[in-house]
Design a protein around this motif. Structure first.
Motif: not given
Length: 132
Positions: A19-20, A23-25, A80-85
Protein backbone atom coordinates in the motif's frame (compact mmCIF):
# COMPACT_ATOMS: atom_id res chain seq x y z
CA UNK A 1 39.54 11.35 0.99
CA UNK A 2 39.81 11.67 -2.79
CA UNK A 3 36.95 10.76 -5.12
CA UNK A 4 35.88 10.65 -8.74
CA UNK A 5 32.36 10.21 -10.07
CA UNK A 6 31.24 8.80 -13.39
CA UNK A 7 27.70 8.88 -14.74
CA UNK A 8 25.37 6.81 -16.91
CA UNK A 9 21.62 6.22 -17.03
CA UNK A 10 19.08 3.41 -17.16
CA UNK A 11 15.47 3.09 -18.25
CA UNK A 12 13.50 0.33 -16.56
CA UNK A 13 9.93 -0.81 -15.97
CA UNK A 14 8.72 -2.32 -12.69
CA UNK A 15 5.88 -2.43 -10.20
CA UNK A 16 5.75 -2.55 -6.42
CA UNK A 17 3.84 -4.56 -3.84
CA UNK A 18 2.43 -2.78 -0.81
CA UNK A 19 0.00 0.00 0.00
CA UNK A 20 2.85 2.42 0.74
CA UNK A 21 3.56 2.56 -3.01
CA UNK A 22 0.09 3.80 -4.02
CA UNK A 23 -0.23 4.02 -7.81
CA UNK A 24 3.33 2.70 -8.27
CA UNK A 25 1.91 -0.73 -7.49
CA UNK A 26 0.95 -0.77 -11.17
CA UNK A 27 3.57 -1.33 -13.85
CA UNK A 28 5.38 1.93 -14.60
CA UNK A 29 8.61 3.16 -16.14
CA UNK A 30 11.51 4.96 -14.55
CA UNK A 31 14.58 6.67 -15.94
CA UNK A 32 17.50 7.10 -13.55
CA UNK A 33 20.73 9.04 -13.81
CA UNK A 34 23.31 6.74 -12.21
CA UNK A 35 26.39 8.17 -10.49
CA UNK A 36 29.19 5.94 -9.22
CA UNK A 37 31.65 7.64 -6.87
CA UNK A 38 34.94 5.89 -6.15
CA UNK A 39 36.93 6.89 -3.04
CA UNK A 40 40.43 6.37 -1.71
CA UNK A 41 42.55 7.96 0.99
CA UNK A 42 45.71 8.35 -1.11
CA UNK A 43 46.09 8.76 -4.84
CA UNK A 44 47.68 5.83 -6.66
CA UNK A 45 51.14 5.88 -8.24
CA UNK A 46 49.69 7.73 -11.26
CA UNK A 47 48.15 10.39 -8.97
CA UNK A 48 44.59 9.31 -9.71
CA UNK A 49 41.73 7.71 -7.79
CA UNK A 50 40.96 5.24 -10.57
CA UNK A 51 41.07 5.25 -14.36
CA UNK A 52 38.01 7.32 -15.32
CA UNK A 53 37.72 5.59 -18.69
CA UNK A 54 37.64 2.13 -17.11
CA UNK A 55 35.24 3.31 -14.40
CA UNK A 56 32.89 4.70 -17.06
CA UNK A 57 33.15 1.52 -19.12
CA UNK A 58 32.41 -0.77 -16.17
CA UNK A 59 29.49 1.33 -14.92
CA UNK A 60 28.10 1.18 -18.46
CA UNK A 61 28.47 -2.60 -18.51
CA UNK A 62 26.65 -2.96 -15.18
CA UNK A 63 23.75 -0.68 -16.07
CA UNK A 64 23.39 -2.29 -19.52
CA UNK A 65 22.34 -5.48 -17.71
CA UNK A 66 19.32 -3.56 -16.35
CA UNK A 67 18.60 -1.09 -19.14
CA UNK A 68 15.31 -1.44 -21.07
CA UNK A 69 14.20 -4.31 -18.85
CA UNK A 70 10.96 -4.98 -17.02
CA UNK A 71 12.51 -5.86 -13.67
CA UNK A 72 9.32 -7.72 -12.69
CA UNK A 73 10.33 -10.33 -15.30
CA UNK A 74 13.96 -10.67 -14.20
CA UNK A 75 14.61 -13.86 -12.16
CA UNK A 76 17.16 -12.05 -9.93
CA UNK A 77 14.38 -9.74 -8.71
CA UNK A 78 11.48 -12.18 -8.36
CA UNK A 79 9.23 -11.09 -5.49
CA UNK A 80 11.44 -8.06 -4.64
CA UNK A 81 10.39 -4.42 -4.61
CA UNK A 82 13.06 -2.94 -6.87
CA UNK A 83 13.06 0.45 -5.15
CA UNK A 84 15.57 3.13 -6.04
CA UNK A 85 17.49 2.34 -2.85
CA UNK A 86 17.56 -1.38 -3.66
CA UNK A 87 18.76 -0.76 -7.22
CA UNK A 88 21.55 1.51 -5.97
CA UNK A 89 22.81 -1.41 -3.86
CA UNK A 90 22.53 -3.87 -6.75
CA UNK A 91 24.61 -1.61 -8.99
CA UNK A 92 27.18 -0.91 -6.25
CA UNK A 93 27.57 -4.61 -5.46
CA UNK A 94 27.95 -5.52 -9.13
CA UNK A 95 30.58 -2.80 -9.58
CA UNK A 96 32.40 -4.04 -6.48
CA UNK A 97 32.52 -7.55 -7.98
CA UNK A 98 34.10 -6.14 -11.13
CA UNK A 99 36.66 -4.19 -9.09
CA UNK A 100 37.53 -7.33 -7.15
CA UNK A 101 38.05 -9.22 -10.42
CA UNK A 102 40.46 -6.51 -11.64
CA UNK A 103 38.24 -4.88 -14.29
CA UNK A 104 39.31 -1.39 -13.19
CA UNK A 105 43.01 -2.28 -13.11
CA UNK A 106 45.42 -3.07 -10.32
CA UNK A 107 45.37 0.52 -9.07
CA UNK A 108 41.69 0.11 -8.18
CA UNK A 109 42.63 -2.41 -5.50
CA UNK A 110 43.51 0.59 -3.32
CA UNK A 111 39.97 1.97 -3.41
CA UNK A 112 38.41 2.42 0.01
CA UNK A 113 34.77 2.80 -0.95
CA UNK A 114 32.09 3.20 -3.54
CA UNK A 115 28.80 5.10 -3.54
CA UNK A 116 26.12 4.63 -6.17
CA UNK A 117 23.41 7.27 -6.46
CA UNK A 118 20.29 6.90 -8.58
CA UNK A 119 18.60 10.21 -9.41
CA UNK A 120 14.85 9.75 -9.95
CA UNK A 121 14.43 13.42 -10.77
CA UNK A 122 15.99 16.81 -10.07
CA UNK A 123 14.45 16.75 -6.57
CA UNK A 124 14.75 13.10 -5.46
CA UNK A 125 17.54 10.51 -5.37
CA UNK A 126 18.81 7.60 -3.31
CA UNK A 127 22.30 6.25 -2.64
CA UNK A 128 24.04 3.16 -1.38
CA UNK A 129 27.53 3.45 0.08
CA UNK A 130 29.84 0.51 0.68
CA UNK A 131 33.41 -0.22 1.63
CA UNK A 132 35.72 -1.99 -0.80
Amino acid sequence: MFSITVRDHIMIAHSFSGEVFGPAQRLHGATFLVDATFRREQLDEDNIVVDIGLATQELGAVVSELNYRNLDNEPDFAGINTSTEFLAKVIADRLAERIEKGALGEGARGLAGLTVTLHESHVAWASYERAL
